[in-house]
Design an enzyme around this catalytic site. Sequence first.
Site, PDB file in Angstrom:
ATOM      1  N   GLU A  18      -3.245  -7.128 -21.603  1.00 37.57           N
ATOM      2  CA  GLU A  18      -3.105  -8.249 -20.677  1.00 37.57           C
ATOM      3  C   GLU A  18      -2.473  -7.774 -19.361  1.00 37.57           C
ATOM      4  O   GLU A  18      -2.882  -8.153 -18.284  1.00 37.57           O
ATOM      5  CB  GLU A  18      -2.245  -9.342 -21.313  1.00 37.57           C
ATOM      6  CG  GLU A  18      -2.128 -10.586 -20.461  1.00 37.57           C
ATOM      7  CD  GLU A  18      -1.499 -11.752 -21.213  1.00 37.57           C
ATOM      8  OE1 GLU A  18      -0.556 -11.505 -21.981  1.00 37.57           O
ATOM      9  OE2 GLU A  18      -1.946 -12.886 -21.017  1.00 37.57           O
TER      10      GLU A  18
ATOM     11  N   GLY B 121      -2.609 -17.440 -29.216  1.00 34.92           N
ATOM     12  CA  GLY B 121      -1.482 -18.312 -29.559  1.00 34.92           C
ATOM     13  C   GLY B 121      -0.199 -17.526 -29.708  1.00 34.92           C
ATOM     14  O   GLY B 121       0.188 -17.155 -30.820  1.00 34.92           O
TER      15      GLY B 121
END
Lengths: 397, 355
Positions: A247, A130
Amino acid sequence: MDLNLTPQELRFRNEARAWFAGNVPKDWVKRRDEEESMLGRFEYLRAWQRKLFDAGWAGISWPKDFGGRGAPVMEQVIFIEEMARAEAPPMANVIALGLIGPTIIAFGTPEQKKRYLSKMLSAEEIWCQGFSEPNAGSDLAALSTTGVLDGDHFVVNGQKCWTSYAWAADWCELVVRTDPAAPKHKGLTALLVDMHSPGVEVRGLKQMSGESEFGEIFFRDVRVPVANVVGKVNEGWGVAMGTLMHERGTFGAALQVNYRRNFNRLVEIAKRIDRSGKPASEDPVIRQKLAQCYAEIEVMRLNQLRAFSRINETGVPGPEGSIQKIFWSELNQRFQQVAMEILGPYGQLAHGSADAFDEGQWAYGYLRSRGNTIEAGTSEIQRNIIGHFVLGLPKSY
Amino acid sequence: MQFGLSESQQILKSNARKFFATECPIAEVRRIMETDTAHDKKLWRSMAEQGFLGVVFPEEAGGMGLGFVELAALAEEMGRALVPGAFLSNLFAGAALHAAGATKHLAEIASGEKTATVALLESSANWDPHAVRMPTLAGEKLFVPDAESADLIVVAARDADVPALYLVESHAVKKTLMPAMDLTRRLYKVTFDHPAAELLAKGGAARKALDHALNVVTTALCAEMTGGMQRMLDIAVEYAKTRKQFGKPIGQYQAVQHQCADMLLYTESSRSAAYYAAYTMTEGSAEARTAVSVAKAYASDACRETGNRAVQVQGGMGFTWENDTHLFYRRAKASEIAFGDATYHRERIARFVID
């Protein structure tokens, strides 16, 4: 420079190869293409990950104490190559495995590691991330979801969006503002939030591809125990950056599994599809384009291998990982366009069309690839990162 | 498994960097490029003393007996320094002599006692050795690098329709300069009128030797291109940090910054591909020919794009003669073309992985 496997790596490789040979389900590609529901595909991959976990193949480089294998990062690379070679399905809990697990390993408390890591590996608990909000995308540090301390809990209010796997997630790595008075990077805290808590609401966000892979998450007075803070209170920016380095830098490594499979499939199609009375694979222009795709997929693999070799020495991915992010995302867009050119009028046929190749996967893949240069940090943001953090140019923003 | 230079490879590379920074700074490059052959004998002798001319050749032939990764590390530094002259053409010839088993001649090349080049292209300008048509030994070869400074020329020809490799003395043939874009290397048209020649290899052996030599020189060239790209990137970034417009360094503007980011992406990706090609060549793996073509297909486009951006980032200054960028830019185009451009190598890849 030595790409030969050490005796230990060779043993590992052989063991992995033998296991895949006996265990890779043969029906995956068919299931992927024919399965109507995203949830159906997901449950299939979840069962597959559980099988990998039970056999000791999940979390190759994660600590043994927490369900991993405790192996060097290069064995993780070998494992990915073997997965590609065996055309194995990917794992389900990708956000946990690629991003949040490594973050907890780096920043988490012993209790957090014990509580969360092995359930990530077994896919018993699915995770989402999130970070982005409606008004904080590229400028992530401007996020406004708040966490207010109340006794031994933070009370969270706000909205997150573009959250992959929000619809499947049991847990969320959430970044919230805990000190509104501090400069924007200094008042953030990373929390581990139970998605089943009262006050959490997930709504699907339908994408141009027609799916709702991403979601929006609404938090209304959600109570999160202080024990679920990752790192320190108001030091969440560093934790979030750690997650994002993974990521950008290493998340793409597993993509070569898909890219190589897609390339091989496109070559098969090019040999069958007609172009001016000959197979498309004999058309000189098509050959140029296919060969360029092959070269770029290979360069992506080699860039990743070099990056992993550096991580093997330094322990952490650095800002140069933005190169990998730009490379895999822009390459996939070029590749999907080449596929469209080879397929001609067939390329546009969607799932459900009897005449479509591969159940309409190519039309889907083409549309889906548009998101690649936006998700996980836009190409523009990646170029800013390279410009400032790698090349040392003055910050532009 | 480790994709990165070993300690000894690092040492070789940093020694090479220091050597060329001292022996061949850009002022020296500019001086040498103004000479007739763009090949400096004094620099060549110093390079020979360092062992640079025989890095990949066996010790019994006077070489260092190292692998292609070491060659790539050296070539990358040479590209960064824009070393002018006959290194690549000499390497090409040496690799052909080595593969053809001409050990005596190879020793002369590896030691720097003599220099050599290869005459391959004809008026068809096709890099594929199958395209060689010149009969023994009468006709014209085009785009022969460094033919004037070379003592020896390896010649690809056809003898009664069978491929053959010959060795001739450079003074026995007529050489006409083909003025070209890269100022740091010379190209010649070479006219053969039955000079005295030594047969090196014939038939399959000749074909194999030439294929091998092309893979060797292409690998080194890809690494050299990476060095050139790195230097163009460094020059452009340095300029973008110091040049101010609208009161700010131009490198602060994203339009400029993103061009620099692309240059880094191209440079690093070319580096990965070049070193992998070198590694597969050292291992003698079946994959080597594909890896070499992947590296050259990628670097050919990437090197040009990097050059384009380096000029653009520097604005008017990048377009001047006094700025060094154009020297690298010219080299980039010559390198893009040499031993097959991206189109040529993509077709090779297609043959290896599609057919």
